[in-house]
Design a protein around this motif. Sequence first.
Motif, PDB file in Angstrom:
ATOM      1  N   UNK A 106      -9.164  70.426   9.842  1.00 51.92           N
ATOM      2  CA  UNK A 106      -8.457  71.043   8.727  1.00 51.92           C
ATOM      3  C   UNK A 106      -7.187  71.772   9.120  1.00 51.92           C
ATOM      4  N   UNK A 107      -6.689  71.532  10.327  1.00 52.03           N
ATOM      5  CA  UNK A 107      -5.481  72.206  10.806  1.00 52.03           C
ATOM      6  C   UNK A 107      -4.256  71.294  10.747  1.00 52.03           C
ATOM      7  N   UNK A 108      -3.090  71.917  10.512  1.00 49.80           N
ATOM      8  CA  UNK A 108      -1.819  71.199  10.485  1.00 49.80           C
ATOM      9  C   UNK A 108      -1.005  71.507  11.731  1.00 49.80           C
ATOM     10  N   UNK A 109      -0.280  70.506  12.202  1.00 54.87           N
ATOM     11  CA  UNK A 109       0.700  70.749  13.254  1.00 54.87           C
ATOM     12  C   UNK A 109       1.881  71.523  12.677  1.00 54.87           C
ATOM     13  N   UNK A 110       2.690  72.097  13.566  1.00 58.46           N
ATOM     14  CA  UNK A 110       3.895  72.866  13.241  1.00 58.46           C
ATOM     15  C   UNK A 110       3.602  74.239  12.636  1.00 58.46           C
ATOM     16  N   UNK A 111       2.329  74.600  12.517  1.00 58.24           N
ATOM     17  CA  UNK A 111       1.957  75.877  11.906  1.00 58.24           C
ATOM     18  C   UNK A 111       0.816  76.515  12.691  1.00 58.24           C
ATOM     19  N   UNK A 112       0.555  77.787  12.436  1.00 58.47           N
ATOM     20  CA  UNK A 112      -0.579  78.441  13.053  1.00 58.47           C
ATOM     21  C   UNK A 112      -0.362  79.909  13.332  1.00 58.47           C
ATOM     22  N   UNK A 113      -1.426  80.549  13.831  1.00 59.33           N
ATOM     23  CA  UNK A 113      -1.438  81.986  14.129  1.00 59.33           C
ATOM     24  C   UNK A 113      -1.100  82.820  12.899  1.00 59.33           C
ATOM     25  N   UNK A 114      -1.616  82.399  11.759  1.00 59.79           N
ATOM     26  CA  UNK A 114      -1.422  83.136  10.516  1.00 59.79           C
ATOM     27  C   UNK A 114      -2.766  83.278   9.816  1.00 59.79           C
ATOM     28  N   UNK A 115      -2.785  84.042   8.729  1.00 62.20           N
ATOM     29  CA  UNK A 115      -4.000  84.206   7.958  1.00 62.20           C
ATOM     30  C   UNK A 115      -4.455  82.875   7.354  1.00 62.20           C
ATOM     31  N   UNK A 116      -3.495  82.028   7.038  1.00 59.42           N
ATOM     32  CA  UNK A 116      -3.830  80.754   6.420  1.00 59.42           C
ATOM     33  C   UNK A 116      -4.343  79.735   7.422  1.00 59.42           C
ATOM     34  N   UNK A 117      -3.882  79.812   8.672  1.00 60.32           N
ATOM     35  CA  UNK A 117      -4.358  78.906   9.726  1.00 60.32           C
ATOM     36  C   UNK A 117      -4.321  79.659  11.047  1.00 60.32           C
TER      37      UNK A 117
END
Length: 235
Positions: A106-117
């Motif tokens: 359920x994870x997307x590339x180019x994003x992360x280390x946030x409340x949403x992912x």
Amino acid sequence: MERKEFLKRGFTTALSMAAIAPIMKACSKNADSGSTDNTSGSCTDTPEETEGPYPTHTPSSLVTSDITSDRKGVPLSINITVNNSNASCAALANAIVDIWHCDADGNYSEYGSTQMQSSDYTSVHFLRGRQTTNTSGLVTFTSIFPGWYQGRATHIHVHIYSADGTSLLVTQIAFPADVCNTVYTTATTYYTKGTQDTSNAEDDIFRDSLAYELATVEGNITNGYTLTHLITVAA
């Protein structure tokens, strides 16, 4: 706050809310959506949807048909045909088609280390790619079956441009529930998480347009699946 107003204001306020709220609101339907697809023989446009919270940062740099990268999962061949409603739904050649979707977790590339992912994938570009339609209006991608994340049914994002780069449509593709249930309960990499928590009928994007955004998906766990979908734009 109305979902439409949320999309206009962005994600700043939502990030201070509980984890489920930003995901559901960020992925909710655009205010100007509501048109219909060419499903019943008429020639009208596929519904427009939000890009969601994870659009590709630089899609022009990701010209590739195999978007799998290092992601593990059940193989998925993606066949998208683009028609032009301004030409009696003739095939639209030379259209630029960008797609992106989450991995098995359920994870997307180019994003992360946030409340949403929480997982940090900001420096990689898996499961994103761009292709140009052939004379039959067709693009093909090699990928994996998407996973799911809280508040959304399984989906693929699509952004279509004209040959000169003009944006024509942002939309999303839904998956048949029975196929998803098979993958999520029996396939390695998926089954430990179980089936998605949001059905197509409950999903903010698909619940009023599922008949026009539901793909045909055929195959099996062993050999992989093939997705076929028609998108109609006004070019």
